[in-house]
Write a protein that holds these residues in place. Structure first.
Motif, short mmCIF file in Angstrom:
data_model
loop_
_atom_site.label_atom_id
_atom_site.label_comp_id
_atom_site.label_asym_id
_atom_site.label_seq_id
_atom_site.Cartn_x
_atom_site.Cartn_y
_atom_site.Cartn_z
N ARG A 1 0.82 -1.22 0.00
CA ARG A 1 0.00 0.00 0.00
C ARG A 1 0.85 1.26 0.00
NH1 ARG A 1 -1.68 -4.07 2.68
NH2 ARG A 1 -0.42 -3.61 4.50
N GLY A 2 2.16 1.13 -0.28
CA GLY A 2 3.05 2.29 -0.30
C GLY A 2 4.01 2.25 0.88
N THR A 3 4.67 3.38 1.16
CA THR A 3 5.61 3.44 2.27
C THR A 3 4.87 3.25 3.59
OG1 THR A 3 7.05 4.94 1.05
CG2 THR A 3 7.34 4.85 3.44
N ALA A 4 5.39 2.34 4.40
CA ALA A 4 4.75 2.03 5.68
C ALA A 4 4.95 3.15 6.67
CB ALA A 4 5.29 0.71 6.23
N GLU A 5 4.06 3.23 7.64
CA GLU A 5 4.12 4.26 8.66
C GLU A 5 4.16 3.64 10.04
OE1 GLU A 5 1.39 7.52 8.24
OE2 GLU A 5 1.08 7.09 6.11
N ASN A 6 4.66 4.44 11.01
CA ASN A 6 4.69 4.02 12.41
C ASN A 6 5.38 2.67 12.55
OD1 ASN A 6 2.95 6.28 13.29
ND2 ASN A 6 1.42 5.19 12.05
N CYS A 7 6.61 2.61 12.10
CA CYS A 7 7.36 1.37 12.09
C CYS A 7 8.34 1.32 13.28
CB CYS A 7 8.14 1.21 10.79
SG CYS A 7 7.05 1.03 9.35
N GLU A 8 8.46 0.16 13.86
CA GLU A 8 9.42 -0.09 14.94
C GLU A 8 10.42 -1.13 14.46
OE1 GLU A 8 9.62 -2.16 19.36
OE2 GLU A 8 7.69 -1.90 18.36
N LEU A 9 11.71 -0.81 14.54
CA LEU A 9 12.75 -1.74 14.12
C LEU A 9 12.81 -2.92 15.09
CD1 LEU A 9 15.10 -2.42 12.22
CD2 LEU A 9 16.58 -1.10 13.78
N LEU A 10 12.79 -4.10 14.55
CA LEU A 10 12.82 -5.32 15.37
C LEU A 10 14.19 -5.96 15.40
CD1 LEU A 10 9.51 -6.93 14.06
CD2 LEU A 10 9.81 -5.67 16.19
N THR A 11 14.79 -6.13 14.24
CA THR A 11 16.10 -6.76 14.16
C THR A 11 16.69 -6.50 12.78
OG1 THR A 11 17.33 -8.82 14.55
CG2 THR A 11 15.30 -9.00 13.29
N VAL A 12 18.01 -6.60 12.71
CA VAL A 12 18.72 -6.46 11.43
C VAL A 12 19.60 -7.70 11.28
CG1 VAL A 12 20.29 -5.08 10.04
CG2 VAL A 12 18.71 -3.95 11.63
N ILE A 13 19.47 -8.35 10.15
CA ILE A 13 20.15 -9.62 9.90
C ILE A 13 20.99 -9.50 8.65
CG2 ILE A 13 19.83 -12.09 9.48
CD1 ILE A 13 17.10 -11.86 10.82
N ALA A 14 22.24 -9.92 8.77
CA ALA A 14 23.14 -9.97 7.62
C ALA A 14 23.19 -11.40 7.10
CB ALA A 14 24.54 -9.50 8.00
N ILE A 15 22.92 -11.55 5.79
CA ILE A 15 22.82 -12.87 5.16
C ILE A 15 23.86 -12.98 4.06
CG2 ILE A 15 21.30 -14.43 3.89
CD1 ILE A 15 18.93 -12.82 5.11
N PRO A 16 24.70 -14.02 4.09
CA PRO A 16 25.64 -14.22 2.95
C PRO A 16 24.87 -14.28 1.64
CG PRO A 16 26.08 -15.77 4.73
CD PRO A 16 24.79 -15.10 5.08
N GLN A 17 25.36 -13.55 0.64
CA GLN A 17 24.63 -13.44 -0.63
C GLN A 17 24.44 -14.80 -1.28
OE1 GLN A 17 23.32 -10.71 -1.87
NE2 GLN A 17 22.45 -11.83 -3.60
N ASN A 18 23.21 -15.04 -1.73
CA ASN A 18 22.90 -16.29 -2.43
C ASN A 18 21.78 -15.97 -3.42
OD1 ASN A 18 21.71 -18.81 -3.17
ND2 ASN A 18 22.77 -19.74 -1.44
N THR A 19 22.09 -16.10 -4.67
CA THR A 19 21.11 -15.69 -5.70
C THR A 19 19.84 -16.50 -5.66
OG1 THR A 19 22.21 -17.13 -7.29
CG2 THR A 19 22.89 -14.81 -7.23
N ALA A 20 19.91 -17.71 -5.17
CA ALA A 20 18.71 -18.56 -5.12
C ALA A 20 17.91 -18.35 -3.85
CB ALA A 20 19.12 -20.03 -5.23
#
Length: 980
Positions: free
Chosen positions: A187-206
């Motif tokens: 529905r477009g850019t979200a509002e009233n967002c709370e950051l929960l977590t940030v995860i770094a993932i090794p790149q994998n095209t699949a």
């Protein structure tokens, strides 16, 4: 406490707790201890003894309810009172106020009313409360002007949430400062967002992802600060997960009732909403005059990744692992081991279900019980399901399903199973929803209601009874979906027999408890479903869109098309209930080789779904149940359904299953004794029933019953077995039935259409119970009641044999010659609806076939009249006389010599006229009513003329829409039946 409160309220004593005041306690003990006053919950317990008087004249609590739609919130106070009085007069239980927006409103025909629960709206609600209370009707109200809870008082913190994420790619080794931006939703850019977590993932095209390879980044304490990270070598995808407000507004609210829907997973949001609801209702309520019900409609929230602020904490508490590394599986990533991914997603969905049930459905029950109010909850797999439906429906006072007219939407069996396993005596259903505006009447409706009765229904809730202000005209304002059961229905004046029929059936179907042999465990998935046993039979394969291809696939639910969670095969003559983990692990026990529930039901065996995984908690409980004597059918499980304590949980599953199944492999060894019980694998349910010498509860022969048009439901009290039999076909059926009952009991036939009871019934003892020959007229039903003693006397006014059907008597060769009434009728119409003053009919044909356009387009009532002669010898013979008609569209009321002989609305369309005959010339008058269809179509075919009808649903018709048969059709005769 409810009992005390309700008693004290009658005397306006301003204390809720009598123990809080010694004087108050004395007053209560003096006036009320042992006084017999009961709470609603107590009142609705099944009666100890089956009452013939309660059957003939059922109390209000057994009568139909209706969803009383206040379209656009617009109310006419005079009509409001009139409609409630009409509900009382025609035999309804009451109504549930449903303030809702008009989805069909051409040219603004339906005015905008006030905001729901605003000052003006509360005045209308107050009037409805006062009027319904004075009439002895029950009144409820929907929890919002919508399908979901919410309103203008819901702020964003209490609004619905979803899980969203952003993605960025970085190269290492390097140092980055990551500036986070709000994610986008559909529905477009979200509002009233709370950051929960940030995860770094090794790149994998699949997008193949292993949580063990992920790195969870530290989140700054101050919101908005960038995230700093030393990026390892390689290319990394950074996924940032947020809880964001959906800002979903109420669905179809009345125009002045906008607002957010609540976060249904949040206890706080539920409390906020219902505290506001009650605080406003309290302005117009008193303890003696308050709502009886609060209604929660089907859950119809945007499809999304559901979330709530407490989700991660609840997840870790319940499943004993950190969900954060697994969140990418909810956003399109996959695990090389698909079972790991599947288990996490199942854990996630189960928690969504549990939080929705605990924090919304169960919480509302807790809140309303403090007030003596009941929750009517439509929490099954209609709408946009998220829940395990049996548990959701079990967390209500009155579980409610739905069944539609000429549609595939049937989920009544789900509500019935929930009621049976959770000890709820009432099974409600949103009844006769559909888009067949004014095509059908009570005769068609009875056919579908009887099918639903056999699914377990015992509280009809009409969808809908539309409120119609004076300005609405006729047929007036209607909700966009539903069969319109209201005061503007053409046949409303003749509705009482239809309502009495429903009430008598509902009374009988609340006695004792439901009888079934088989429990079907449908797994621990959420959402889940209970497929219907039967559905509307009025379909053909050439109805695309209405009955899609999956409707005909035995492996899929015909309602929604999803795979059936368990498929035990056809079990003619046996009934079953579905059961869930909650009830299995908490209340199910084994006694004398049967699986029993504390409130009465007992089952011969349980069937497991055909899958390799199982809930560990369920398996642990099965270990005890089978050891104590239970019979279980199902394959040997190999693993758990959850990641909780994985992989140790799988090892535990294998250990327990190894003990229970032993050497049973489903191929060479098909059963295994375990303790006092037995487990089967590789045999069908039917084969196990036969092996254990469990005959069908009800056997029928003499007809091809592949489509189950001869259907049944069985209730049992301490002293009676009560069978409801239904013939939903349009053909008379002469059948042989065997009932699995005590061979020393005796049958009686109870007819819910008339309230008559026949005690002199022919039957025979056979090996598996009692055998009877029964003739069921088209669309007919009977209750067969078995008990040890009967008084041996039929009702004095029982003038035909219920066992053999009226139609057979009318055409018996032993009768006197009939008097033909098929010709020479005078018929008068109402000119205000465009009909001719009068016509003469040489034969009985449909009004739509008459040359007179006013008659062919006519809707409403018309009066047929003719004379006939009775000879003296006929009267002297004291034969019983019935007038019958080949067909009536839709309903009729018969008068002979000015005397009312009753309303006729069911095949074989006959009524008794014996007391009103006289020697010589007699006059018969028949008042016949059709539906609104023909007049609406006629208005379209004559656009240059002022229309006779007015409705917001005119768009459902065109000038090419067909006219429907109307009036008396075919043959008519007076049959003289010998009393010998």
């Amino acid at each position: 406490m409810v009992r005390i409160v309700s008693s004290l309220y009658k005397f306006d004593i301003p204390f809720r707790n009598p123990a809080a005041s010694p004087l108050l306690l004395v007053i209560w003990l003096f006036f009320f201890a042992g006084s017999g006053c009961t709470s609603r919950q107590e009142k609705e317990k099944p009666e100890v003894l089956l009452s013939e008087e309660s059957f003939r004249n059922p109390a209000t609590e057994y009568r139909p309810l209706a969803l009383w739609t206040w379209m656009n919130g617009y109310v006419d106070t005079v009509k409001l009172v009139d409609e409630l009085e009409e509900m009382k007069d025609k035999g309804l239980r009451g109504a549930i106020i449903w303030d809702i927006g008009a989805l069909i409103n051409p040219d603004g025909m339906i005015p905008d009313g006030p905001a729901f629960l605003g000052p003006e709206s509360l005045q209308y609600i107050s009037l409805a409360l006062t009027t319904s209370h004075s009439l002895g009707l029950d009144l409820g109200i929907s929890s919002a002007s919508s399908w979901n809870s919410g309103g203008e008082w819901i702020n964003e913190p209490n609004g619905s949430k979803e899980l969203l994420n952003t993605a960025e790619w970085v190269e290492g080794p390097s140092t980055i400062k990551l500036e986070l931006k709000n994610p986008k939703s559909s529905r477009g850019t979200a509002e009233n967002c709370e950051l929960l977590t940030v995860i770094a993932i090794p790149q994998n095209t699949a997008k193949v992802y292993d949580p063990e390879d992920a790195i969870i980044l530290s989140i700054p304490e101050n919101a908005g600060e960038p995230i700093e990270w030393q990026v390892p070598e390689g290319r990394w995808e950074i996924r940032s997960f947020f809880s964001c407000n959906t800002l979903q507004p109420l669905v179809v609210p009345s125009p002045n009732s906008s607002g957010l829907i609540i976060d249904h997973l949040s206890e706080k949001a539920t409390e906020r909403h219902f505290e506001e609801l009650f605080s406003r209702l309290d302005q117009v309520s008193t303890p003696q005059k308050q709502m009886d019900f609060i209604f929660l409609d089907s859950y119809e929230v945007w499809e999304m990744t559901d979330w709530t602020p407490e989700f991660m904490r609840e997840f870790e508490d319940r499943y004993a692992y950190d969900p954060r590394p697994y969140l990418p599986f909810l956003q399109g990533f996959h695990h090389s081991d698909s079972l790991v991914e599947d288990r996490f997603e199942a854990d996630y969905r189960r928690l969504v279900s549990d939080l929705l049930i605990e924090n919304h459905y169960a919480k509302t029950v807790e809140m309303v019980e403090e007030r003596g109010v009941q929750m009517v909850t439509e929490a099954g797999h209609g709408g946009s399901p998220r829940v395990e439906p049996l548990k959701a429906l079990g967390n209500s006072h009155i579980p409610m399903g739905e069944f539609w007219n000429r549609q595939r939407h049937w989920v009544t069996k789900e509500a019935a199973s929930a009621a049976h396993i959770y000890g709820k005596n009432i099974v409600a259903s949103e009844s006769l929803t559909g888009w067949n505006h004014w095509q059908h009447g009570p005769t068609d409706f009875k056919q579908l209601i009887d099918i639903a009765f056999c699914e377990g229904l015992n509280q009809v809730v009409f969808h809908t009874f539309s409120h119609n202000p004076e300005i609405a005209g006729k047929p007036g304002f209607v909700y966009h979906a539903g069969e319109h059961v209201n005061v503007n229905a053409t046949w409303w004046e003749m509705a009482r027999p239809f309502m009495d029929y429903i009430a008598r059936c509902s009374y009988m179907l609340r006695q004792g408890h439901f009888v079934a042999d088989v429990l079907l465990y449908y797994g621990d998935d959420a959402p889940n479903l209970v497929p219907p046993r039967r559905m509307d039979p009025n379909y053909t394969p050439d109805m695309p869109g209405i009955f899609p291809p999956y409707f005909y696939d035995e492996s899929k639910c015909p309602h929604c098309g999803r795979p059936k969670p368990i498929n035990p095969g056809n079990l003619p003559g046996y009934q079953s209930d579905y059961i869930n983990e909650d009830v299995i692990t908490k209340t199910l026990e084994t006694e004398n080789g049967q699986l029993v529930l504390p409130h009465g039901p007992a089952y011969k065996m349980m069937v497991l779904p055909d899958r390799a995984d199982i809930s560990l908690e369920v398996l642990k409980r099965l270990d005890k149940l089978i050891a104590n004597g239970a019979v279980v059918i199902g394959r040997k499980p190999e693993r758990s359904t959850s990641l909780k304590n994985y992989p140790a949980s799988d090892q535990e599953v294998r250990q327990i299953a190894g003990r229970i199944w032993g050497d049973c492999d489903g191929e060479k060894v098909l059963s295994h004794k375990y303790g006092k019980g037995t487990v089967y694998w590789g045999k069908s349910v039917q084969e196990v029933l036969e092996e254990r010498s469990i005959p069908p509860d009800f056997q029928v022969s003499g007809t091809d019953n592949q489509d189950l048009h001869i259907d049944f439901v069985h209730r049992q009290t301490e002293d009676e077995d009560i069978f409801f039999l239904s013939n939903s076909s349009e053909q008379q059926e002469k059948i042989t039935c065997i009932f699995r009952v005590d061979p020393d009991s005796k049958p009686e036939l109870w007819d819910a259409e008339t309230g008559l009871i026949q005690r002199q019934v022919e039957f025979a003892k056979v090996d598996n119970g009692l055998q009877m020959e029964i003739t069921l007229d088209p669309l007919a039903s009977r209750f067969v009641v078995f008990r040890k003693e009967t008084n041996g006397i039929d009702d004095e006014d029982l003038h035909h044999d219920l066992q053999n059907g009226l139609k057979a008597h009318l055409h018996s060769e032993e009768n006197y010659p009939s008097i033909d009434l098929s010709t020479q009728w005078d018929i008068a119409f109402d000119s205000e609806m465009g009909g001719p003053d009068s016509l003469k009919l040489d034969k009985l044909i449909s009004w739509s076939e008459l040359e007179d356009e006013g008659a062919s387009y006519y809707s409403g009532s018309a009066i047929y009249t003719r004379e006939f002669t009775i000879d003296a010898d006929v009267l002297a013979a004291e034969a019983e006389a019935f007038v019958s008609f080949e067909d009536i569209q839709e309903m009729a009321q018969v008068f002979v010599n000015g005397n009312d002989c009753g309303m006729v609305w069911l095949p074989p369309y006959a009524t008794r006229i014996t007391p009103h005959l006289k020697q010589g010339s007699n006059t018969i008058t028949v008042k016949v009513i059709n539906t609104w269809n023909n007049r609406i179509v006629g208005d379209f075919r004559n656009p240059e003329k002022t229309p006779f009808t007015q409705t917001n649903a005119r768009g459902k018709f065109t000038g090419k829409s067909p006219l429907l048969p109307s009036g008396l059709l075919g043959t008519a005769a007076i049959s003289l039946i010998s009393k010998k």
